[in-house]
Each structure stands twice: as structure tokens, then as C-alpha cells.
Enzyme design. Structure first.
Site, short mmCIF file in Angstrom:
data_model
loop_
_atom_site.label_atom_id
_atom_site.label_comp_id
_atom_site.label_asym_id
_atom_site.label_seq_id
_atom_site.Cartn_x
_atom_site.Cartn_y
_atom_site.Cartn_z
N ASP A 1 0.49 -4.93 -11.83
CA ASP A 1 0.13 -4.48 -10.48
C ASP A 1 0.65 -3.07 -10.24
O ASP A 1 1.23 -2.77 -9.19
CB ASP A 1 0.68 -5.45 -9.43
CG ASP A 1 0.03 -5.24 -8.06
OD1 ASP A 1 -1.10 -4.73 -8.02
OD2 ASP A 1 0.65 -5.58 -7.04
N VAL B 1 7.56 -8.23 4.46
CA VAL B 1 8.00 -7.07 5.24
C VAL B 1 9.30 -6.58 4.63
O VAL B 1 10.17 -7.38 4.27
CB VAL B 1 8.20 -7.44 6.72
CG1 VAL B 1 8.59 -6.22 7.53
CG2 VAL B 1 6.95 -8.08 7.29
N ILE C 1 10.69 -0.61 6.89
CA ILE C 1 10.23 0.41 5.94
C ILE C 1 8.74 0.28 5.68
O ILE C 1 8.00 1.26 5.71
CB ILE C 1 11.02 0.30 4.62
CG1 ILE C 1 12.51 0.47 4.89
CG2 ILE C 1 10.53 1.32 3.62
CD1 ILE C 1 13.37 0.25 3.66
N GLY C 2 8.30 -0.93 5.41
CA GLY C 2 6.89 -1.12 5.09
C GLY C 2 6.48 -2.56 5.30
O GLY C 2 7.32 -3.47 5.34
N VAL C 3 5.18 -2.75 5.43
CA VAL C 3 4.59 -4.07 5.62
C VAL C 3 3.51 -4.24 4.57
O VAL C 3 2.62 -3.39 4.44
CB VAL C 3 4.01 -4.24 7.04
CG1 VAL C 3 3.39 -5.62 7.20
CG2 VAL C 3 5.08 -3.99 8.09
#
Length: 609
Positions: free
Chosen positions: A361, A252, A245-247
Site C-alpha cells: 500500500d 484517526v 493530525i489526520g483522518v
């Protein structure tokens, strides 16, 4: 030869004198030094009754070579397997040996261990002198070595303590003197250790009490479990990886299907082994925060976490809509959609702040969206009879073909910290206010408000945001540009959220109740239609439950009446008479629309009226 004999006689004389000195000295109540009584037990057995046994140094039995070997092997067995014997190997040298004879380093070390065991045995005897006199004599004669470093403490089940739970936060709030806490722990540790070390010479009750004390120590002072101690293998065995999906910077995220339940999950795996590294605390911090905060509709749901091959893996909810960052790459969001984003994110942020925690964040990469899976189902089950009355046919049709019904959720809780005991790790500098970069943590709630405000500014077309330079300072000094695509009220709200002074920024509760986020203005036509469908479905379910309840009440009334009749037979006759009377009263006149032959007082018959 004469010189050797004289030397032997002198040694025997010195031994006799040492024996006499020991015999003349008064016997103290403490333990005597260890005596060299080699093969003394066998010698005492051979002595006839009535005869006074002589000291083994004055008269020793003559043994053959075979008996001498058996004696040496017996002494070796008493000393223990693998231990260096305290006795010299030769009988003559054994007879001449004194306590002050030099020894090798191994024997010196063994003597020190023996003295330590004698000391422990003495302490145990002092506690139980009235009940264990025989054991004291045995311990004084033949002390047993007790290596403390090999002593096995009772094994306890251990677990981490989540610092973000309400109980942990309440425990941290209670102020306590360090010296008092240290003294209490020291006394508890010393008493428990003494009881446990003396458990061999004590009863079983004392042993159980010492074990309970040691358990209390483990429970009162929990330790953080390292990831090395919690490594298990689950990823390939329980999940089937679909795609990536995303890094991110630290991990990951994989889209996976659970082999057992068949549902889709998002599993985040750290890039590098975090066990024993500086990122271990951050990984555990994210797990703790997800476990406490993953129960809100606007926070990414948490399922489980584990360590595998020193990597941290977190099983979270799969958000099929992707991140807000990917959404604003194609086009900027309008005011209507920005209101929805603000309403959803501020609800999740208000929930986080209500637990005395802050995100620290917040940015478009950490705001995820998910499609509403029940929107189309609710439209399909909508009753047909209500569509003609409510005039919502166009809304239902739009709901069937709509894919814009999304819910925004806050994710990536790796920087979450408590406002009461903050441990702040700076996130992305593009979304942080100045006071955090200056290490001013006095008002962390307002830091999240600033991050959300600048996120809305970027999503509305104010990006890309700078990492430094004059423009970066202008955004934090209150010089926020006005966005033409937004209304005046929305621009003012963003400017208030990005105010340079934290005290003048609004709270999450005040933003939630702001007029710009009213129930009608902040919701689109599609969302209103969906909510209407949900409420109608709820009403239908309640009506069905009401009908069932009425049926049950009627059945209960019939049963009660039947029981009353069976218990009172007289009332049954009265009810029968009453029913017959009421039946006669209800019987109408026998007429077919006309009065047939009704007579009057004068006996005249009136017909065909």
C-alpha cells in the site's frame, strides 16, 4: 386387609428372591452395583459382637419420628447440597424400592452422572490397583459425581504469536504432514487428558506430570488473543491530546504528549470498535508489522499498542513534516528532491523486502517526512578553529537557516504481508499494478516497485492519478508520459519501475545502486554539509578518547615501574648510580662564551681567544 397383607408378603418374597439370586451369583472382579444401604451403618454399630447381622430388608429397627427426620437429613447431607436424593422419602417405600423402579428425569440424569463417575473411578483403580485398594472400595461403594464441564483446567499465561518474526517464518517454512501432525496432537491430548482426569486417584507426581502435559499443549498450539481479552485504559491516563493530525478510512491519528516523559507521539486510533469485527485481523496485522519493522531510519518507529474499549491504538513516532501527499499539494517536486525521496524510500523498502515482507500500500499518503532535530545543534557545536581551514562557512550559515533537511519514512503497515504465505488485501487501486488486481501474487516484491514508481510520477507532476478509464490502463501498459521537468535518465527509471511485466522491473537493491542515486548527485549541498559536520564531530570525540587513553597508559606504566622498584631494592641502587653518571655526563663545561685560561702542552697560557 387380607389382600393388602398378601400383596405385602408377595413384595417381601420378591425382594428375598432377588437377594438370594445376588448372593448365589459368583462375585465378579468388577465393581458391584450401587446398593441401597440406608442407615445401614447405624444398624451395624448397634449389633452386638458375635451376633450375625440381619439384612436391613428383612429386619429394620423401629425408629421414632425424630430419629427418622435425623436419618433423612443425614442422607440428604451425604447426597450433597442441592442434589436430588436417590432415596425415597418414606421408610416403607424405601424398603420396597428396586433398581428398576421408574424415576423422574432429574434422578435419571443424576444416575447417568453417577455411572460416569463410576467409570472414571474404575479407570483410576485399574491404574493404581496395587497401591490404592482402600480408595477403590470407597469409590465403588459411594461414587462421587464428577461433572467434566466444571473441571478447571490449569490457567496459562497466553500471548499472541507474531507471524512476521523470523522464528515464525522459519516455522511456516518447515513442511510437515497434516496426518502426522494431527495424530501426534491427538495422542498428546488424549494422554494428557487421561492423566489429568485421574489425578484425584493418583499421586501428586502424576498430577504434576499431567499439568506439564497440558502446558505443553498450550505452548505448542497457541491461540490468537482477541481484543476483548487485552482491553486496558491508557490513552487519557498516560497521554494528553494536542490535536488531530489526520483522518483516514479506518482510523484517526492524534498528536499527543506523554504525561511522564513529555515527548510527542502520534497515536492512531481506529474509528470503530474492531474487536470481533472483520477489521480485527487488519488491526493486529498492522501491530505485528510495526513491531518487526519499526527499527529502521526510513520506517516510522513503533513504540507500543493496546486495545481500549474494543478500539485498537498504536503509539508511533511523530513525523513533524507531514505526509508526502500534503507536500505535493502545494507544488511539484524537482528532480533533486525526488532523488532524495527515492533514496530514502528505497532504503526503507529494501529493509522491508529483506525480511521477506511486502508493503502492498505504498503511496504519497503513507510516506511521511520528519525534520532532522540535530542539524542546528551540530552546527552550533562545530569547533571554531576548523571553520577557517575548511572553507565551509557558507554551508554552516546555510545549515543554520535551513528547514529543508528532511528524512522520509514509510508508514501505515496495515497491508504488510509475507511473500511466503501471502494474505493480500488490495490497497488503493490508483497505485496497484494489474497483476495484483488479477490476483497474481507470484511476484509481490515488484508490486511495491510499481507503487513507488507511480508515486514518483505523481510527485513530479504527473497527477492526479485516475482510478479507472483509458488513462489508468495506459499507465499500466507501459505508456508512461515523459515528464519535462525530469532528466532522461530519471524518466527511464520511472518507466522501468512501471513496466507492465513484473519480471522486467528492477529490484530494490538495483534501484539503490543505480547511477542516478550516486552519493554525490543524490545529496544536496545542505546534506553534504550536515554529514561533514557529523563526521568532524565524531573525529573530535575519538580524539578526546585517544587522549584519555594515553593518559591512562602513562599512569599504568608509572605504577608498574613503582611496583618493580619496591619488589627489587638492588635495582634501585643501580638506577641511582646510573642516574648520577648520566647527570655528570650531561653537565656542560663552565664557560661563559669564551675559553678562560686554557693551557697548551708547552705550558703557554692562551688568553682571550
Amino acid at each position: 386387609m387380607a389382600f393388602r397383607q398378601s400383596e405385602h408378603e408377595m413384595s417381601v418374597t420378591s425382594l428375598d428372591s432377588s437377594v438370594e439370586l445376588r448372593s448365589r451369583s459368583p462375585s465378579p472382579q468388577v465393581f458391584n452395583p450401587r446398593k441401597l444401604r440406608f442407615a445401614d451403618d447405624d444398624f451395624d454399630k448397634d449389633t452386638p459382637e458375635g451376633a450375625s447381622p440381619q439384612h436391613p430388608l428383612q429386619q429394620r429397627p423401629k425408629l421414632s419420628s425424630g430419629e427418622e427426620q435425623q436419618l433423612d437429613s443425614k442422607i440428604g447431607k451425604e447426597g450433597g447440597d442441592g442434589d436430588v436424593s436417590m432415596s425415597p422419602p418414606c421408610q416403607k417405600v424405601r424398603a420396597l424400592r428396586l433398581f428398576s423402579t421408574p424415576a423422574t428425569p432429574k434422578t435419571i440424569l443424576q444416575k447417568s452422572t453417577t455411572q460416569c463417575s463410576n467409570h472414571l473411578s474404575a479407570a483410576a483403580a485399574a491404574v493404581n490397583a496395587s497401591r490404592r485398594s482402600d480408595d477403590l472400595f470407597r469409590l465403588s461403594e459411594r461414587p462421587r459425581s464428577l461433572p467434566l464441564h466444571n473441571r478447571k483446567l490449569p490457567t496459562q499465561d497466553t500471548a499472541n504469536v507474531n507471524p512476521f518474526t523470523p522464528d515464525s517464518l522459519m516455522a511456516h517454512n518447515k513442511k510437515r504432514c497434516r496426518t502426522q501432525f494431527g495424530r501426534e496432537n491427538l495422542n498428546l491430548n488424549v494422554n494428557a487428558m487421561q492423566k489429568y482426569l485421574l489425578s484425584d486417584a493418583c499421586d501428586d507426581d502424576v498430577t504434576e506430570e499431567a499439568g506439564d502435559s497440558m502446558r505443553e499443549i498450550h505452548q505448542q498450539a497457541p491461540k490468537r488473543l482477541a481484543l476483548h481479552d487485552t482491553n486496558i485504559s491508557r490513552f487519557k491516563r498516560e497521554f494528553m491530546q494536542v490535536n488531530v493530525i489526520g483522518v483516514g478510512e479506518f482510523g484517526v491519528v492524534f498528536q499527543c504528549v506523554n504525561r511522564l516523559d513529555g515527548c510527542i507521539y502520534a497515536i492512531k486510533k481506529s474509528k470503530k470498535p474492531v474487536a470481533g469485527s472483520s477489521f480485527e485481523k487488519r488491526a493486529l496485522n498492522e501491530v505485528w508489522a510495526h513491531a518487526v519493522l519499526g527499527k529502521h531510519d526510513n520506517v516510522v518507529r513503533y513504540y507500543s499498542a493496546w486495545a481500549e474499549d474494543d478500539h485498537m491504538l498504536i503509539q508511533n513516532e511523530f513525523c513533524d513534516g507531514g505526509s508526502l501527499h500534503a507536500r505535493i499539494q502545494d507544488h511539484c517536486l524537482g528532480e533533486a528532491e525526488l532523488k532524495i525521496v527515492l533514496m530514502h524510500v528505497i532504503e526503507g523498502l529494501r529493509y522491508i523486502h529483506s525480511n521477506d515482507l511486502v508493503h502492498m500500500d505504498l503511496k504519497p499518503e503513507n510516506i511521511f517526512s520528519t525534520m532532522n532535530p540535530n542539524a542546528h545543534k551540530l552546527v552550533e557545536v562545530q569547533p571554531q578553529q576548523t571553520k577557517d581551514d575548511d572553507g565551509m562557512d557558507s554551508v554552516y550559515e546555510e545549515l543554520r537557516h535551513s528547514e529543508n533537511l528532511v528524512t522520509y519514512k514509510i508508514g501505515d503497515l496495515g497491508h504488510v504481508t509475507s511473500v511466503k504465505e501471502p494474505y493480500v488485501e488490495e490497497g488503493d487501486c490508483r497505485y496497484l499494478p494489474k497483476e495484483i488486481l488479477h490476483e497474481d501474487y507470484s511476484n509481490l516484491f515488484k508490486a511495491d516497485i510499481f507503487s513507488l514508481g507511480i508515486t514518483l510520477f505523481e510527485a513530479a507532476g504527473g497527477g492526479p492519478l485516475p482510478k479507472n478509464g483509458p488513462e489508468w490502463h495506459n499507465l499500466r501498459d507501459g505508456k508512461v508520459p515523459i515528464l519535462p521537468s525530469l532528466s532522461r535518465d530519471f524518466n527511464e527509471l520511472i518507466a522501468q519501475m512501471m513496466h507492465p511485466y513484473p519480471d522486467k522491473r528492477p529490484t530494490s537493491q538495483s534501484i539503490f545502486s543505480h547511477p542516478i542515486l550516486s552519493a554525490v548527485d543524490s545529496k544536496s549541498k545542505l546534506q553534504l554539509g550536515l554529514e561533514l559536520t557529523v563526521e568532524k564531530r565524531k573525529n573530535e570525540i575519538l580524539m578526546n578518547k585517544l587522549r584519555e587513553a594515553k593518559k591512562q597508559i602513562k599512569l599504568l606504566e608509572q605504577r608498574v615501574n613503582l611496583l618493580a622498584v619496591t619488589n627489587n631494592p638492588d635495582s634501585l641502587d643501580g638506577q641511582r648510580c646510573l642516574r648520577s653518571f648520566t647527570r655528570r655526563m650531561r653537565t656542560p663545561f663552565s664557560s661563559h662564551g669564551k675559553f678562560d685560561s686554557i693551557s697548551d702542552r708547552n705550558k703557554n697560557v692562551i688568553t682571550n681567544i
